[in-house]
Each structure stands twice: as structure tokens, then as C-alpha cells.
Design an enzyme around this catalytic site. Sequence first.
Site, PDB file in Angstrom:
ATOM      1  N   LYS A  80      -7.053  -2.705   4.378  1.00 41.90           N
ATOM      2  CA  LYS A  80      -7.905  -3.011   5.523  1.00 41.90           C
ATOM      3  C   LYS A  80      -7.280  -2.625   6.849  1.00 41.90           C
ATOM      4  O   LYS A  80      -7.948  -2.185   7.771  1.00 41.90           O
ATOM      5  CB  LYS A  80      -8.254  -4.504   5.531  1.00 41.90           C
ATOM      6  CG  LYS A  80      -9.291  -4.801   6.591  1.00 41.90           C
ATOM      7  CD  LYS A  80     -10.177  -5.921   6.210  1.00 41.90           C
ATOM      8  CE  LYS A  80     -11.302  -6.076   7.197  1.00 41.90           C
ATOM      9  NZ  LYS A  80     -12.346  -5.059   7.048  1.00 41.90           N
TER      10      LYS A  80
ATOM     11  N   LYS B 289     -19.915   3.322   3.479  1.00 46.37           N
ATOM     12  CA  LYS B 289     -19.922   2.058   2.726  1.00 46.37           C
ATOM     13  C   LYS B 289     -20.066   2.354   1.237  1.00 46.37           C
ATOM     14  O   LYS B 289     -19.361   1.797   0.426  1.00 46.37           O
ATOM     15  CB  LYS B 289     -21.091   1.151   3.158  1.00 46.37           C
ATOM     16  CG  LYS B 289     -20.955   0.416   4.467  1.00 46.37           C
ATOM     17  CD  LYS B 289     -19.955  -0.705   4.493  1.00 46.37           C
ATOM     18  CE  LYS B 289     -18.621  -0.210   4.935  1.00 46.37           C
ATOM     19  NZ  LYS B 289     -18.319  -0.108   6.326  1.00 46.37           N
TER      20      LYS B 289
ATOM     21  N   TRP C 273       0.894  -1.161   0.000  1.00 44.91           N
ATOM     22  CA  TRP C 273       0.000   0.000   0.000  1.00 44.91           C
ATOM     23  C   TRP C 273       0.928   1.205   0.000  1.00 44.91           C
ATOM     24  O   TRP C 273       1.645   1.441   0.973  1.00 44.91           O
ATOM     25  CB  TRP C 273      -0.897  -0.003   1.242  1.00 44.91           C
ATOM     26  CG  TRP C 273      -1.950   1.049   1.190  1.00 44.91           C
ATOM     27  CD1 TRP C 273      -3.148   0.988   0.553  1.00 44.91           C
ATOM     28  CD2 TRP C 273      -1.906   2.339   1.821  1.00 44.91           C
ATOM     29  NE1 TRP C 273      -3.855   2.144   0.743  1.00 44.91           N
ATOM     30  CE2 TRP C 273      -3.119   2.993   1.513  1.00 44.91           C
ATOM     31  CE3 TRP C 273      -0.972   3.009   2.602  1.00 44.91           C
ATOM     32  CZ2 TRP C 273      -3.405   4.282   1.963  1.00 44.91           C
ATOM     33  CZ3 TRP C 273      -1.260   4.289   3.060  1.00 44.91           C
ATOM     34  CH2 TRP C 273      -2.474   4.909   2.741  1.00 44.91           C
TER      35      TRP C 273
ATOM     36  N   GLU D 158     -16.862   4.176  -0.301  1.00 43.52           N
ATOM     37  CA  GLU D 158     -15.591   3.450  -0.357  1.00 43.52           C
ATOM     38  C   GLU D 158     -15.606   2.302  -1.359  1.00 43.52           C
ATOM     39  O   GLU D 158     -14.575   1.971  -1.919  1.00 43.52           O
ATOM     40  CB  GLU D 158     -15.149   2.956   1.024  1.00 43.52           C
ATOM     41  CG  GLU D 158     -15.996   1.873   1.622  1.00 43.52           C
ATOM     42  CD  GLU D 158     -15.482   1.407   2.981  1.00 43.52           C
ATOM     43  OE1 GLU D 158     -14.275   1.435   3.226  1.00 43.52           O
ATOM     44  OE2 GLU D 158     -16.333   1.006   3.806  1.00 43.52           O
TER      45      GLU D 158
HETATM   46  C1  F6R Z   1     -14.617   1.036   6.450  1.00 42.70           C
HETATM   47  C2  F6R Z   1     -13.522   0.490   7.213  1.00 42.70           C
HETATM   48  C3  F6R Z   1     -12.617   1.421   7.910  1.00 42.70           C
HETATM   49  C4  F6R Z   1     -12.203   0.845   9.273  1.00 42.70           C
HETATM   50  C5  F6R Z   1     -11.145   1.744   9.909  1.00 42.70           C
HETATM   51  C6  F6R Z   1     -10.755   1.276  11.296  1.00 42.70           C
HETATM   52  O1  F6R Z   1     -15.423   0.047   5.902  1.00 42.70           O
HETATM   53  O2  F6R Z   1     -13.332  -0.701   7.261  1.00 42.70           O
HETATM   54  O3  F6R Z   1     -13.177   2.677   8.038  1.00 42.70           O
HETATM   55  O4  F6R Z   1     -13.326   0.755  10.075  1.00 42.70           O
HETATM   56  O5  F6R Z   1     -10.016   1.788   9.093  1.00 42.70           O
HETATM   57  O6  F6R Z   1     -10.205   0.004  11.237  1.00 42.70           O
HETATM   58  P1  F6R Z   1     -10.097  -0.896  12.533  1.00 42.70           P
HETATM   59  O7  F6R Z   1     -11.467  -1.218  12.981  1.00 42.70           O
HETATM   60  O8  F6R Z   1      -9.328  -2.090  12.080  1.00 42.70           O
HETATM   61  O9  F6R Z   1      -9.349  -0.092  13.555  1.00 42.70           O
END
Ligand code: F6R
Length: 575
Positions: free
Chosen positions: A570, A452, A70, A455
Amino acid sequence: MCGIIGYVGAKSANDILIAGLERLEYRGYDSAGIAVTHDNLISINKSEGRVHNLKTKKLDGTRGIGHTRWATHGSPSDRNAHPFTCNENKFVVVHNGIIENYLELRSGLIHAGISCTSDTDSEVIVHLISQAYNGNLKDAVCKVIKHLQGSYALCVMHKDTHELIGARNGSPLLIGLGNEENFLASDASAIIDHTKDVIYMNDFQVAEISKDYVKVFDFDGIEQQHEIKKIDWNLEQAQKGGYTHFMLKEIFEQPAVAQESLNVNFILAKDFSRIIIVACGTASYAGLVGKYVLEKVAKIPVVNEIASEFRYKECLISERDLVIAISQSGETADTLAAVRLAHQKGARTLGLINVVDSTIAREVDSVVYTRAGPEIGVASTKAFISQLITLYKLAFHFTDNEMNHSIVDKIAETLQLSDSIRKLAEQYYECQNFLYIGRNLSFPLALEGALKLKEISYIHAEAYPAGELKHGPIALVCTEMPTIAICPQDTVYEKTYSNIEEVKARKGRVITIATEGDERIKNVSNNVIYVPKVNNILYPFVIAVVLQLFAYHVADLRDCDVDKPRNLAKSVTVE
Ligand code: F6R
């Protein structure tokens, strides 16, 4: 961001590395590459784009490292793809993280007559290791990492020796223990089909792994004890299981996830004056729902902070506060930094985390796992539902009441709307802009629905508290900009209804998410999606499912890469 993997054993490293990288692609997919040693030579196969591009070539050898990128420093391109090798092709490195002082390190290398071939921050590492090497790779790595500022997980390989070296500071890295083979990986999904025995490395640790042994050291090269843990999920959970996309599979897993998350329990006394919730993205929207519920059900004041903002503003928290960090991955750099800041200020921390033994899970004072299972689709769906359930359970923990378990069936019932939501998506998927509105508990849902959609479908979507429309955004309303209005029959039904009328009066097209049996709502809506009737505070669960399905079908109809949307990863392990 970025996924890294290392393999040493008796099998073809090529296949194991590529298969592992495919599972790590959720961490970034701008470029991919592997390096394998054979007959004391390092061969590299790397290119811009997806991991599957590597399949046109096969490298011989049973020891190698790999990377899926990334991009942070330097555009996605072949020349910026990892692994990086030093000028004599003796050493090779893959890196996840950011080397903040790379410019300074690079100018030192230039002075020494060494030039870099890429624009990345990572490449300096391999040249520094080459300079520092004095016959022992682990010692060279220990020497170099003392000069690196920033965050990193590294895999390093020498062309002649039998081992791989891993190092960790701020980016995740684990060791997988196999039978006459061992692994390094950013996370367990990359190696789950080979072993379930792992050692989660801590920050400031270096690993040396060969086919026959695994050793863990501190940054001074002193050997340390390590604990072997068992991964408690299986390969099947990390596969699509007949669905076209992970996202759709994960949406449909939500009744089971909700059932599982309902089993979480809290051992927590109400001896704090307020709760501060820190999180990013979808997790922060779960936190916003949590605020409404904790305040309503448990009468506890809650402040929501976006972790990336919280860490850079005046931090007025104290030991009387409970800081709750919500994170699916447990690796989000900003959420982790917020937890560390909370500790510095003396506040207690509680993590609501999905990934077991992730960095945040290990750093908080106490952790409750949200039990969503592995979430592979980049857009968070089932993790959101599990975060909601956990927050509701927390709120009910402070009362004499239990959370109503009927929500599991209501989520399952809502999933049956998928086909009709697709038909609706067929009417709207070419629109370029959407407005999402809701009040009270439905406002964070509007935020989540808009996130949602944008993105995964790249459609511009804005979310507003419905009552705020008249303070500006209503100027946007026109026939080209449909509004998704969230208007269940809850305590603010009449208020939201009036806001929808305001949109209709300006010729806006309205898709309303309403409670089954609500005929009146049709008067102000072009389309209605009816969700099952539930208790007022439980509407977020069924509404979230509708919003996820709508975003999914729109993105699919637009032929978007639903599971790997552009520019995203992710696990956001950089600031
Ligand atoms: C949106 C999404 C992101 C995560 C964010 C936090 O669909 O997945 O906005 O929610 O990057 O990620 P975590 O929960 O892994 O800290």
C-alpha cells in the site's frame, strides 16, 4: 514498503510484534519475521509468506523487533526474510527502504572476512553495526548510518542491553509512548491498541527507547527535542467491522467519508499562474479528474504529472506555479521527490494528503487533509473519493459557488447496486481482458476502473478515451473482450454513445454505466448499470463506486486475495 515494529516493556513481545505486523502487512507481505531477546539470547522466527505463519511458534521475552517484507533486493524467501543477525548473534536489525551502496559495503565486509547469508541490501547493516559497536548501541548505529546511501527506517537490538534503537532517513518511523512500555513502528496502525501518543520521527533522527524512557538524537548523537502528538482515530476504524474484506468496508464507508471531506476548507489566494498536480496511481487519476474540474469551474490551467516521470524530466516550473501533491499515504517516494524538486525550483507546494503528519504532509508548504480515515485495503477506494471531494472543494474555493452536498446521498444510493453488480460480475468474471472507455470526466474514471480491476483480480484491463478507440484499440474488440463504457447523460453523451455503437458494430459485448432513465442506451449495450442522475460534473462520484464494486466482486468471485493483491504494497516508499 516493508513494515517494521519494535517493542520494549513488560509484556510478551512475541504477541505484540505479531499483532502489529499483521496491521502493517499492507506495506508488504512477501515474508515476515520477529526477533526477541530472553536471558541474553536472541531468538528469531521468520519465514517466507504471511505474518500468520509466525504463529506456530512463540518466542519468550519482553523486547523485540519485527518486519513484514515487500521484496526489492532478493526474492521472497526464508533466507531473505528479516530480521538479520550478525555472525555472533549479538545484534539484530530490521530495515525498510533501500541501501543503494550495499554492494560496495558488502565487498568491504567480505574483505574483513564477514559473509552475508542473504541476497538483500539490508543485511550489511547488522554486520556494520557489529563491527562499529564499542559498548553503546546508539553510537554504533550513528556511526554506521553515515555510511549508508539510500533510504531507511531501522530497528536495531542488542542481545544484552535494555534498549532498542530506531533510525530514519527517507522511510517512515514513529515512536509510540506507553505506560512502562514503548514502541517503534512504521505507522500508528501497528500500535494503536496500545497507545495513542506518538512522536513522528524526522529524517536524520535516531531514537533510543527503553521500557522507561524515550530519547531522540540527530545523526551526530546530539539529543533533540521532540513533540508528542495524539492519534485521532481508533482501532475500530482499522478493523473489518463485519465485512469480508477491508476493501468492501471501505467502499461502503464512502458516504461518511464524503460527508467528512466536504468539511475541508482552503485558505489560498489565486496568485499563481497554473497548477501542476503530481501523484501516482489512483491518486494521479483523482488528479486528472481535478484537472477537468479546476479548469471548468475555476478556469485555472492545470498540468498533470505522474510523479515518477516528473522527477526525471526537464522540470519547467517556477515560483509562479502551485504544485499540488496528492497522496493517501503521504509516504510515496516518487511524490515526495516531486515535492522536493518543486521546492528546489521555487514553486509553492500544497499537499492533499490522507495520513496526518506523514512525510509529504510535513514537507509541503501547506497541507489539507482529505479525511478518509485509515485505508487498509491495498486498493485505494475511499481515499479516491476523498481526494475528489477535496479537489472539487478547491475548485469551488476560487468561485462564488459552493459544492453541492447532495452527492453524499447519491453515493449511498449507488452502494445499493452492490448485489446487482455482483450478479453482473458472475457473468463476466472469467474473462481475461477488459476495455474501459469514457470521455471527458469519465476518462480518468475509466483509468481508475481498469486499475482497480487489474490490481485485485489480475485481469488485463485497458482504459482509453472513447474517442481514441478508432485510432488503434478498436482492433482489440471481439466477443471475448468486453468493454465497460462510461456514458452518463453529460455534455459528451452523444459522442460516447457513438463510440459505443462502433464497439457494438464489431460484435463487442458492452456493459454501460449510464444515467437512470436512459432507455436508449440499452440499444447499444448488453448490460446497463444505472447510476443516479446528478449534476454533470458530479458523475465521477457515483461512477467510481460502480467501478470499485465491479472490480471487487469480480476479484472475489475469482478467489483473489482482495485486500492484499500479489506483488503490491500500500505504501510505496521506494522509487
Ligand atoms: C491503487 C493504489 C495505488 C496508489 C498509489 C499512490 O489502488 O492504491 O495506485 O494510489 O500507490 O499511493 P498514495 O496515494 O499513498 O501516494
